[in-house]
Structures are given as structure tokens and as C-alpha cells.
Design an enzyme around this catalytic site. Structure first.
Site: not given
Length: 328
Positions: A112-114, A117, A160
Site C-alpha cells: 500500500a506504499g507504507l 517490506s 524506506d
């Protein structure tokens, strides 16, 4: 070696600069208080067994790296391999000859783009390192998580794994790398998930084609995005939520001009703004995934309910100052 170790790491949102960051413009990234948890225990054999409650899947990697599904099919090998490689790297640098049971639980929506991973990768590195009593620094954890992310995303920016490792707020620019920002103010945020799956690479390719077709127009849009991000940093530092909200709305309008929004995203953003959000925008690649909305503290739950009523999965969150941590 310990009998058990547990670590966690936070999710992230992009407050400003998605897509523009590909073209060496600044992006502002914030850790939020949704976390992935990884628990690790030794095994009497040499297998590395990984189980994820979030995807209802588990599997074992044998000593020669062969993947054998336990729950779910072979398709989960790609999801588990980054964690397996972190485990292999850390086992190789320790004196222990052991297998591992690695169990993942998470409150971060997947794909969901958060940064799900990357959070799992950082938490895995910390938990395995702690179990094996290897003295890992946060820089060590970041490097291990970044290598794992390369398997997932090919050539990631590093944002990330950095935000999951260090927490807080980061300013990132390709030519300058990652800079940590000292932001004291709380940010009452609502996250809304459209539930629409999207492929990040497809959205990046779309923007690239648009830029090749209309370079003078798209470059000006990206320059405006850079100015928005720079003003956003100043508003963050001063705790000016009203200005932050205005800038989020501007950033979203620029992303709309690039064609990366869609009806599902716009429906949730309109609902958030109508319910009193100071600003709302897509976060991540667009084409689906999540939106974020900034609110005053007394209205955040009102905004969450409005997003839910508009058909999104939603939750309230705030900035997470702490990155990866041992949970023992």
C-alpha cells in the site's frame, strides 16, 4: 545465543516529493506508529523457517537455499527470500551453527506504499542480530535492510529502510542522500487505503513518458514540487499545521497534473477535506494505495470516519520518533 529475540520497526509515509524525487528533487519522509514485529528463535536443525501471519504463509529454506512451502505456495519464496538472506548473512558472521524460526506479525497494510517490506527487513535484522548476540549498530541494520530491499525493488532509493531503521523525519535527495530532520511537533494524521493495488514501476514509467512528451511543462511542475517540499520542511520545523496542510494540497494537485491520481484516491481525499482535514494527498506512487490527511488533534477521528464512510480502510496515526528497536 539467546533463546528468543523480538524486534520491531515502523511504517512510513511520504509527506512531500513522491515522483519528483526520481528527478533529483527533495522528498520528506515520516515514520508512523504502525509497526512490523519479528520474533526469532533457534532451531535444532539448519533450516530457516519463516512464517507471516499477515499473508497466512510459511516456508522453510534448507541449508543449500532451497525453498519448501509449508503454508501457501511457491509464490511466497520471493517475499521471504530477503529475510532469508539477512539471516544467512548474520549467521555467517556469527560462530553459531543453528537454524532459525522467524515469525512476522504486522499492523502495516501490505503493498500500500507504507514501507511494509522495509520495516520487516529492519526488524528481522535487529531480531536475528540480537538472538545471535551480534552487536549491530543502526547503520549495520540499515545496510542489511537495504540489501534486502534490492531484492524486492531492484534499485531502491534507500529511503524506506532508512526511515524504518532510524525513525523520525528524513529529507532525501538523490544527489545528496539522506538527512535526518529534528522535528518536535506531533502530526495528527489519518491514513486511508483505497484497496486498489498498483505497480510502482508502472506509475514511474507513466511520469517518465509524460516528461519526455512535455518536458518544459513537466519540469516546471517538478520545480514547483521542489519548492513545496522546501517550504514543507520549514513548516514542519515551526509546527505550522495550517501551512503544512496547504502545501499537502498543492503537492497533491501537482501529482494530479502528472496523472498519478485516480477516482478511488480522489474520493477519499475529498471526504477527508470535507470532514475538516487541513490537507490531504496521495502518498507513494499513486494509481491506488494510500492517501494521507493532516488534521488538528481534535478532528483526526472525524477524518478517519469520513474516509471509512467513503469506502477506504482508515486509521489514525502520528509521527514515530523511534525507528527499529528490540522489544525484550
Amino acid at each position: 545465543m539467546k533463546s528468543e529475540s523480538k524486534a520491531s520497526a515502523p511504517a512510513k509515509i511520504i509527506l512531500f516529493g513522491e515522483h519528483f524525487v526520481v528527478y533529483d528533487k527533495p522528498a520528506v519522509v515520516i515514520a508512523i506508529d504502525r509497526r512490523a514485529y519479528v520474533t526469532v528463535k533457534p532451531r535444532s536443525d539448519s533450516k530457516i523457517v519463516i512464517k507471516s501471519a499477515a499473508i497466512n504463509a510459511s516456508g522453510a529454506f534448507t541449508s543449500n537455499g532451497e525453498y519448501r512451502p509449508i503454508e501457501g505456495g511457491l509464490e511466497n519464496e520471493a517475499r521471504f527470500k530477503p529475510i532469508y538472506l539477512i539471516a544467512k548473512n548474520l549467521l555467517a558472521s556469527s560462530s553459531e551453527e543453528t537454524g532459525l524460526n522467524i515469525e512476522i506479525t504486522s499492523s502495516i497494510p501490505i503493498a500500500a506504499g507504507l514501507g511494509s517490506s522495509a520495516a520487516v527487513a529492519a526488524a528481522s535484522a535487529a531480531a536475528i542480530g540480537s538472538l545471535l548476540e551480534i552487536n549491530l549498530t543502526k547503520n549495520d541494520i540499515f545496510r542489511l535492510a537495504l540489501e534486502a530491499e534490492k531484492l524486492v525493488h531492484g534499485n531502491p532509493s534507500g529511503v524506506d529502510p532508512a526511515i524504518s531503521t532510524y525513525g523520525g523525519v528524513l529529507l532525501y535527495r538523490k544527489s545528496e542522500g539522506i538527512k535526518r530532520l529534528n522535528i518536535e511537533s506531533d502530526l495528527p494524521l489519518a491514513v486511508g487505503n483505497t484497496g486498489v493495488k498498483r505497480v510502482t514501476g508502472d506509475m514511474v514509467s507513466h511520469v517518465s513518458r509524460l516528461r519526455n512528451q512535455y518536458p518544459t511543462v513537466v519540469d516546471r511542475i517538478m520545480d514547483a514540487g521542489s519548492a513545496v517540499a522546501s517550504l514543507g520542511v520549514e513548516a514542519l520545523k515551526s509546527g505550522d499545521l495550517k501551512t503544512l496542510g496547504d502545501l499537502m494540497n498543492m503537492n497533491h494537485a501537482l501529482l494530479c497534473a502528472l496523472g498519478v491520481s485516480n477516482q478511488a484516491i480522489e474520493r477519499l481525499i475529498a471526504a477527508a477535506r470535507r470532514s475538516g482535514a487541513l490537507g490531504a494527498k496521495l502518498t507513494g506512487a499513486g494509481g491506488g494505495g494510500c492517501i494521507i490527511a493532516l488534521s488538528t488533534p481534535n478532528k483526526v477521528h472525524q477524518v478517519v470516519e469520513a474516509i471509512r464512510h467513503a469506502g477506504g480502510e482508515a486509521f489514525a496515526t502520528t509521527k514515530a520518533p523511534e525507528g527499529v528497536r528490540i522489544e525484550e
